[in-house]
Design an enzyme around this catalytic site. Structure first.
Site, short mmCIF file in Angstrom:
data_model
loop_
_atom_site.label_atom_id
_atom_site.label_comp_id
_atom_site.label_asym_id
_atom_site.label_seq_id
_atom_site.Cartn_x
_atom_site.Cartn_y
_atom_site.Cartn_z
N HIS A 255 3.33 8.29 0.92
CA HIS A 255 3.12 7.01 0.25
C HIS A 255 3.88 5.89 0.94
O HIS A 255 5.11 5.91 1.00
CB HIS A 255 3.56 7.11 -1.22
CG HIS A 255 3.19 5.91 -2.02
ND1 HIS A 255 1.96 5.77 -2.64
CD2 HIS A 255 3.87 4.77 -2.30
CE1 HIS A 255 1.91 4.60 -3.26
NE2 HIS A 255 3.06 3.97 -3.07
N GLN B 79 -1.56 4.65 -7.30
CA GLN B 79 -1.53 5.84 -6.46
C GLN B 79 -0.15 6.51 -6.48
O GLN B 79 -0.06 7.75 -6.45
CB GLN B 79 -1.90 5.47 -5.02
CG GLN B 79 -3.38 5.13 -4.87
CD GLN B 79 -3.76 4.94 -3.42
OE1 GLN B 79 -3.03 4.34 -2.63
NE2 GLN B 79 -4.93 5.43 -3.04
N ARG C 294 1.30 -1.89 5.69
CA ARG C 294 0.82 -1.03 6.77
C ARG C 294 1.64 -1.22 8.04
O ARG C 294 1.13 -1.17 9.16
CB ARG C 294 -0.69 -1.26 7.03
CG ARG C 294 -1.56 -0.93 5.84
CD ARG C 294 -3.03 -0.80 6.19
NE ARG C 294 -3.58 -1.97 6.84
CZ ARG C 294 -3.92 -3.10 6.19
NH1 ARG C 294 -3.75 -3.18 4.89
NH2 ARG C 294 -4.43 -4.11 6.84
N ASP D 205 -3.17 -1.34 11.46
CA ASP D 205 -2.29 -0.33 10.86
C ASP D 205 -1.33 0.16 11.93
O ASP D 205 -1.72 0.82 12.88
CB ASP D 205 -3.13 0.84 10.33
CG ASP D 205 -2.33 1.79 9.45
OD1 ASP D 205 -1.09 1.81 9.57
OD2 ASP D 205 -2.95 2.50 8.63
N ARG E 174 1.60 1.89 11.22
CA ARG E 174 2.53 2.86 10.63
C ARG E 174 2.70 4.09 11.52
O ARG E 174 1.79 4.48 12.24
CB ARG E 174 2.02 3.28 9.24
CG ARG E 174 2.13 2.20 8.20
CD ARG E 174 1.47 2.60 6.90
NE ARG E 174 0.02 2.67 7.01
CZ ARG E 174 -0.79 2.89 5.99
NH1 ARG E 174 -0.29 3.10 4.78
NH2 ARG E 174 -2.10 2.91 6.16
#
Length: 254
Positions: free
Chosen positions: A104, A123, A148, A180, A182
């Protein structure tokens, strides 16, 4: 009755709960498990909590001394100005035959304030419920993944761009970021330390699934996590599916 106090330093005792994973010229220090009672849907659910810190390895120093030197350096490290990640573990995560995991990414606005511009807060709570109901699992809370991977301040600017008509992918790119950026390497390293048996990943994101599979982590499958869809996040969710390739499933976007 006279109770004798232990002369052993408390710091020596906590060293037993610090694991060190070396990789290249760096060390990942994993602290835990720590008992953490969590309020979840009106009930107290007991998790085990770990946090970790990745630092430059002190060459030639024994593991026990590395922990001691790390503790000594903490007051000067200004860790509160940075972000550290952690993981909530439920049940016998190491040995259970089946276990769920959730990678997460932190969402300051959704997780803390309950923002409806995204589905992150839903979530977070829902994956914790899924893990506890399943009987074994872990929720990795990745603190350097805001927006992100662009950070909270940049995310605020991206939100302003979205209010000017850009979608979430276009806003990140307009600021000079990848859609993104990450990275899951640290979390995967901790996962491999805590469990060798297969895990099932809770995600709608193919990049998370791919990151685990390509790392050699023992991931056996995926289950979706859709919900809390509203007029406030409808376009955001559509963009994740159409532009970022998120898996469809669970709940239709109407």
């Amino acid at each position: 009755m006279i109770i004798e106090k232990s002369t052993e330093s408390p710091l020596n005792k906590i060293k037993e709960k610090v694991q060190i994973v070396t990789h290249g010229d760096r060390s990942t220090f994993i602290v835990g498990p720590i008992n953490l009672p969590v309020q979840l849907d009106g009930e107290t659910v007991f998790f085990k909590w770990y946090s970790w810190l990745d630092v430059q390895m002190i060459e030639g120093m024994q593991a026990e001394n590395q922990v001691e030197e790390l503790i000594k350096s903490l007051p000067q490290a200004n860790l509160a100005n940075n972000q550290q990640s952690s993981v909530l573990v439920y049940g016998d995560f190491e040995h259970a035959e089946d276990a769920l995991i959730r990678m997460h990414s932190i969402c300051h606005t959704g997780d803390i304030f309950g923002s409806k511009r995204c589905d992150c807060g839903f979530q977070l709570k829902q994956s914790m419920k899924m893990i506890s109901e399943h009987g074994a699992g872990a929720l990795f809370y990745l603190a350097n993944h805001e927006g992100r991977g662009i950070g909270l301040f940049s995310k605020a600017l991206a939100y302003l761009l979205q209010e000017e008509g850009l979608d979430t992918v276009e806003a990140n790119e307009q600021l000079g970021f990848l859609d993104d950026s990450r990275n899951y390497d640290e979390a995967i390293r901790v996962l491999k330390t805590l469990r060798q048996l297969p895990v099932t990943l809770i995600t709608n994101n193919p990049n998370k699934l791919k990151a685990l599979q390509s790392s050699g982590a023992n991931v056996s499958g995926r289950i979706p996590l859709w919900g809390d869809i509203s007029r406030y996040n409808k376009h955001y969710l559509e963009t994740k599916m159409e532009r970022a390739g998120h898996f469809r499933g669970g709940y239709p976007i109407e």
